[in-house]
Design a protein around this motif. Structure first.
Motif, PDB file in Angstrom:
ATOM      1  N   ILE A 127       8.068  25.868  27.042  1.00  0.00           N
ATOM      2  CA  ILE A 127       8.503  24.967  25.972  1.00  0.00           C
ATOM      3  C   ILE A 127       8.137  23.533  26.335  1.00  0.00           C
ATOM      4  N   SER A 128       7.554  22.831  25.384  1.00  0.00           N
ATOM      5  CA  SER A 128       7.158  21.443  25.598  1.00  0.00           C
ATOM      6  C   SER A 128       8.282  20.504  25.174  1.00  0.00           C
ATOM      7  N   THR A 129       8.428  19.408  25.901  1.00  0.00           N
ATOM      8  CA  THR A 129       9.348  18.331  25.537  1.00  0.00           C
ATOM      9  C   THR A 129       8.571  17.019  25.597  1.00  0.00           C
ATOM     10  N   VAL A 130       9.067  16.015  24.884  1.00  0.00           N
ATOM     11  CA  VAL A 130       8.386  14.733  24.876  1.00  0.00           C
ATOM     12  C   VAL A 130       9.416  13.616  24.875  1.00  0.00           C
ATOM     13  N   GLN A 140      10.054  22.123  18.716  1.00  0.00           N
ATOM     14  CA  GLN A 140       8.602  22.218  18.854  1.00  0.00           C
ATOM     15  C   GLN A 140       7.850  21.608  17.676  1.00  0.00           C
ATOM     16  N   ARG A 141       8.446  21.669  16.478  1.00  0.00           N
ATOM     17  CA  ARG A 141       7.767  21.055  15.333  1.00  0.00           C
ATOM     18  C   ARG A 141       7.742  19.530  15.475  1.00  0.00           C
ATOM     19  N   LEU A 142       8.828  18.945  16.060  1.00  0.00           N
ATOM     20  CA  LEU A 142       8.856  17.497  16.264  1.00  0.00           C
ATOM     21  C   LEU A 142       7.929  17.084  17.403  1.00  0.00           C
ATOM     22  N   SER A 185       0.838  -1.192   0.000  1.00  0.00           N
ATOM     23  CA  SER A 185       0.000   0.000   0.000  1.00  0.00           C
ATOM     24  C   SER A 185       0.877   1.247   0.000  1.00  0.00           C
ATOM     25  N   VAL A 186       0.334   2.338  -0.521  1.00  0.00           N
ATOM     26  CA  VAL A 186       1.040   3.617  -0.561  1.00  0.00           C
ATOM     27  C   VAL A 186       0.363   4.561   0.422  1.00  0.00           C
ATOM     28  N   VAL A 187       1.104   5.042   1.395  1.00  0.00           N
ATOM     29  CA  VAL A 187       0.563   5.905   2.437  1.00  0.00           C
ATOM     30  C   VAL A 187       1.460   7.129   2.591  1.00  0.00           C
ATOM     31  N   THR A 188       0.911   8.159   3.189  1.00  0.00           N
ATOM     32  CA  THR A 188       1.661   9.377   3.474  1.00  0.00           C
ATOM     33  C   THR A 188       1.873   9.477   4.975  1.00  0.00           C
ATOM     34  N   MET A 189       3.109   9.711   5.385  1.00  0.00           N
ATOM     35  CA  MET A 189       3.420   9.785   6.806  1.00  0.00           C
ATOM     36  C   MET A 189       4.560  10.766   7.051  1.00  0.00           C
ATOM     37  N   PRO A 190       4.654  11.319   8.260  1.00  0.00           N
ATOM     38  CA  PRO A 190       5.796  12.178   8.596  1.00  0.00           C
ATOM     39  C   PRO A 190       7.053  11.352   8.798  1.00  0.00           C
ATOM     40  N   LEU A 191       8.197  11.935   8.493  1.00  0.00           N
ATOM     41  CA  LEU A 191       9.476  11.255   8.624  1.00  0.00           C
ATOM     42  C   LEU A 191      10.323  11.910   9.707  1.00  0.00           C
TER      43      LEU A 191
END
Length: 409
Positions: free
Chosen positions: A112-115, A57-59, A30-36
């Motif tokens: 600022i957020s961290t994860v 922050q974008r990540l 299957s062909v899917v779109t995902m973030p890298l």
């Protein structure tokens, strides 16, 4: 084999991570779109656990969106392009990563957020199109690669009546062949104790143009058995029972460079992956050397597992950089640098000290010393996979020969 007194489950990330429920399996082809997520020096393998500490922050926002959706993003290796002024380039082959636990925090003063995230590699994919969003996110349209497990090559030639009486192949060891010798040591009689009338899964080769040993080379059970025997000779650890999982375990735990690991992952067939992995194992020497100056650092026999995944584990430092590291019980030609510290130790109860190559002063990893009497081993070393090499790396030139091309077909 030496082991830690308690299994390592990356306690340094904290025990307050929240489990993320559910499982996402994408349809093959299957062909899917995902973030890298582009990571230098990391080639994620299905089944491998990867720890992440994200501050950009974008990540953080990307992981938050992924966790609320299907918990899956792509991990792609970033390597140097020697044809373009040593600039980094991303690989076209990657692996999906599925989040299974995470913890998001916010600094009250800065806002600022961290994860902190723990994810597991799931499925291989190939990038068909890549696009950089205005937000800085990297999105890609990818094709999920299939995992092909073919039937036995002799199934079409096997008689239906043989299935009920078929047994395992006889033992081919030297103990099954008895030889009588005279006083001068000359053999004058030989008795083969192997039963010739057994119907095995290779018996049907007698009805084909090829001898049984040809089919044996592509038998998945025989390949898995040979791979386990080779690995146990230098890394006596628990190995997966499933041949597919075993092939990915080999791809993850061998001290090979990024390019060779990507070559292992490009095979869709577990038989091809096991054959190529077995050829790599058999072509190695017993030494781990400095990648820069080739100074001898450690023996393969000194490699042991401090991680539940095997001798190689993935660890993330406070700055968010992911290291892949081999643990060994003895080293040579290394110097320590600076004082030891227990702060943010990847192995609770151990203090770490930076180690460098004695010859070229390259950073090689860390020495870990137990600070608690109950821990074993008392001392060990962690060698960065990017800093060491074996003659696995020379396989690239060897496999260009016609003989090796035929071997992995």
């Amino acid at each position: 084999m030496t082991s830690l007194s308690h299994p390592l489950i990356q306690y340094y990330l904290g025990n307050d991570l929240e489990d993320v429920r559910g499982r996402t399996i994408l349809e093959e082809n299957s062909v899917v779109t995902m973030p890298l997520l582009l990571l230098p020096g990391v080639v994620l393998v299905p089944g491998q656990v990867i720890p992440l500490q994200l501050y950009q922050q974008r990540l953080v926002a990307m992981v938050r969106r992924v966790a609320d959706k299907d918990k899956t993003f792509g991990v792609v290796n970033m390597g140097k392009s020697f044809d373009d002024d040593d600039r980094q380039k991303s690989s076209s082959l990657g692996c999906t990563a599925e989040i299974f636990s995470m913890k998001e925090e916010m600094d009250e003063q800065s806002g600022i957020s961290t994860v902190r995230v723990k994810a597991r590699g799931r499925q291989r994919f190939r990038i068909e199109e890549i696009k950089h969003e205005i937000t800085g996110d990297v999105m890609a349209r990818v094709r999920i690669l299939p995992e092909i497990s073919l039937c036995h090559a002799l199934d079409g030639a096997r008689l239906p009546s043989h299935y009920k009486i078929m047994v395992s192949p006889p033992d081919d060891s030297d103990d099954m062949i008895k030889t009588a010798v005279d006083r001068q040591g000359r053999a004058f009689a030989s008795v083969d104790l192997r039963r010739k009338s057994l119907v095995t899964k290779l018996y049907s080769a007698n009805y084909t143009w090829w001898p049984p040993w040809v089919y044996k080379m592509y038998d998945i059970e025989w390949l898995a058995e040979q791979t386990r025997a080779e690995l146990h000779s230098w890394c006596p650890t628990s190995l997966p029972d499933d041949p597919v999982d075993l092939s990915f375990w080999v791809a993850h735990n061998l001290p090979i460079d990024d390019e060779l690991r990507l070559r292992l992952l490009q095979f869709d067939s577990v038989v091809q992956r096991l054959r190529f992995g077995l050829s790599i194992i058999r072509k190695t020497d017993v030494l781990l050397c400095c990648h820069s100056c080739h100074e001898k650092i450690a023996s393969k026999n000194d490699v042991f597992g401090m991680s539940q995944e095997g001798p190689l584990g993935s660890y993330v430092n406070p700055g968010g950089y992911v290291h892949e590291m081999f643990t060994v019980t003895a080293v040579q030609n290394l110097n320590t640098s600076g004082r030891s510290s227990t702060e943010f130790s990847w192995f609770p109860g151990y203090a770490w000290t930076i180690i460098n190559c004695k010859q070229c002063y390259s950073h090689m990893g860390w020495m870990f010393t137990a600070t608690e009497k109950s821990l074993s081993p008392r001392k060990f070393w962690g060698l960065c996979r990017s800093s060491i090499k074996t003659n696995f790396s020379t396989l690239e030139s060897e496999t260009d020969s016609e003989e090796n091309k035929l071997f992995i077909m």
